[in-house]
Design an enzyme around this catalytic site. Structure first.
Site, PDB file in Angstrom:
ATOM      1  N   ASP A  26       0.788  -1.248   0.000  1.00 25.88           N
ATOM      2  CA  ASP A  26       0.000   0.000   0.000  1.00 25.88           C
ATOM      3  C   ASP A  26       0.820   1.299   0.000  1.00 25.88           C
ATOM      4  OD1 ASP A  26      -1.898  -1.949   0.252  1.00 25.88           O
ATOM      5  OD2 ASP A  26      -2.652  -1.320   2.202  1.00 25.88           O
ATOM      6  N   GLU A  74      -4.573  -0.856  -1.314  1.00 29.07           N
ATOM      7  CA  GLU A  74      -5.860  -0.956  -0.623  1.00 29.07           C
ATOM      8  C   GLU A  74      -6.857  -0.039  -1.324  1.00 29.07           C
ATOM      9  OE1 GLU A  74      -5.879  -0.135   3.607  1.00 29.07           O
ATOM     10  OE2 GLU A  74      -8.064  -0.021   3.667  1.00 29.07           O
ATOM     11  N   LYS A 131      -6.553  -4.971  -3.062  1.00 25.77           N
ATOM     12  CA  LYS A 131      -7.170  -5.647  -1.907  1.00 25.77           C
ATOM     13  C   LYS A 131      -8.217  -4.729  -1.271  1.00 25.77           C
ATOM     14  CE  LYS A 131      -3.367  -4.414   1.282  1.00 25.77           C
ATOM     15  NZ  LYS A 131      -4.086  -3.658   2.285  1.00 25.77           N
ATOM     16  N   VAL A 159       3.218   0.322   4.273  1.00 28.87           N
ATOM     17  CA  VAL A 159       2.499   1.075   5.303  1.00 28.87           C
ATOM     18  C   VAL A 159       1.091   0.523   5.473  1.00 28.87           C
ATOM     19  CG1 VAL A 159       3.849   3.150   4.892  1.00 28.87           C
ATOM     20  CG2 VAL A 159       1.735   2.827   3.598  1.00 28.87           C
ATOM     21  N   CYS A 164      -1.881  -2.604   7.880  1.00 27.57           N
ATOM     22  CA  CYS A 164      -1.856  -3.545   6.746  1.00 27.57           C
ATOM     23  C   CYS A 164      -0.623  -4.438   6.728  1.00 27.57           C
ATOM     24  CB  CYS A 164      -2.033  -2.787   5.442  1.00 27.57           C
ATOM     25  SG  CYS A 164      -3.702  -2.111   5.291  1.00 27.57           S
TER      26      CYS A 164
END
Ligand code: C5J
Length: 228
Positions: A26, A74, A131, A159, A164
């Site tokens: 991410d 994400e 995701k 991060v 995550c």
């Protein structure tokens, strides 16, 4: 390739580069740049910059040695059919997931803010995995990709450390992968959570993983850990 040794805590880890994946979690504009999801939650996004240089180093080492690199993002479908109301409605951000922001709709696939920062942009052929949740295994084909490549060791960067990155390492550990948090390649809006998050992974003999860093990775591959 012979088995190599990665300096790590709580103990060194033996790994085979051909069975290892570097997973970058991410590193998106929505988390690292002003105007994105991270800032809507009231965070100082500049704190995440600490992970960018080390991620670039680890990425360079992986690419130079033919190690599988997987990037994650994400975010949600534009129609938000995959965004749980419990996630969207939570808290009091200045703009919720799906709302318009300076980098497009917050945390929505295809928007500028959802994209990976230019410094770590994926090369053609490197899988980019979208995701909907915090963990990289949940509702994705990550496990299938790893299985098809015979991967048994995950070097996890990105991060945030305690959200995550942690969730992915916990998911990976339960699935039988050797999971390594790459300390300097991870960051949090809360430096204390970053520190304690790493402690939690390596406590009790490595209760759900190992902790290493970009210099140890470079050294294990005989590469020079030079800043890029
Ligand atoms: C968060 C993430 N912190 N990538 N996402 O919401 O860690």
């Amino acid at each position: 390739m012979p088995q190599l040794i990665l300096a790590a805590e709580p103990a060194p880890l033996t790994f085979d580069p051909a069975r290892t994946a570097l997973i970058i979690i991410d590193m998106q504009r929505d988390f690292l740049e002003p105007g994105g999801f991270g800032e809507t939650l009231g965070n100082d996004v500049s704190l995440l910059q600490a992970a960018v240089g080390p991620c670039r180093r680890a990425l360079g080492v992986a690419r130079a040695n033919g190690i599988l690199v997987i990037h994650t993002r994400e975010g949600h479908r534009p129609d938000m059919a995959d965004a749980p109301p419990a996630k969207v409605e939570r808290g009091a951000p200045t703009a919720r997931i799906g709302c318009a922001g300076p980098m497009g709709r917050i945390l929505i696939r295809g928007e500028d803010g959802h994209d990976i920062i230019p410094e770590l942009y994926p090369l053609a052929g490197e899988p980019v995995l979208d995701k909907p949740g915090k963990g990289a295994f949940y509702q994705t084909d990550l496990e299938l990709m790893l299985k098809n490549r015979g991967v048994d060791t995950l070097l996890v960067c990105g991060v945030t450390t305690e959200v995550c990155v942690h969730t992915t390492i916990r998911e990976g550990n339960d699935r039988g992968y050797r999971c390594v948090a790459m300390a300097d390649c991870c960051a949090s809006y809360f430096p204390e959570f970053h520190r304690v998050g790493l402690e939690m992974i390596k406590a009790q003999g490595g209760i759900f993983g190992w902790v290493s860093d970009s210099a140890a990775f470079a050294s294990a591959l005989g590469a020079e850990a030079k800043a890029t």
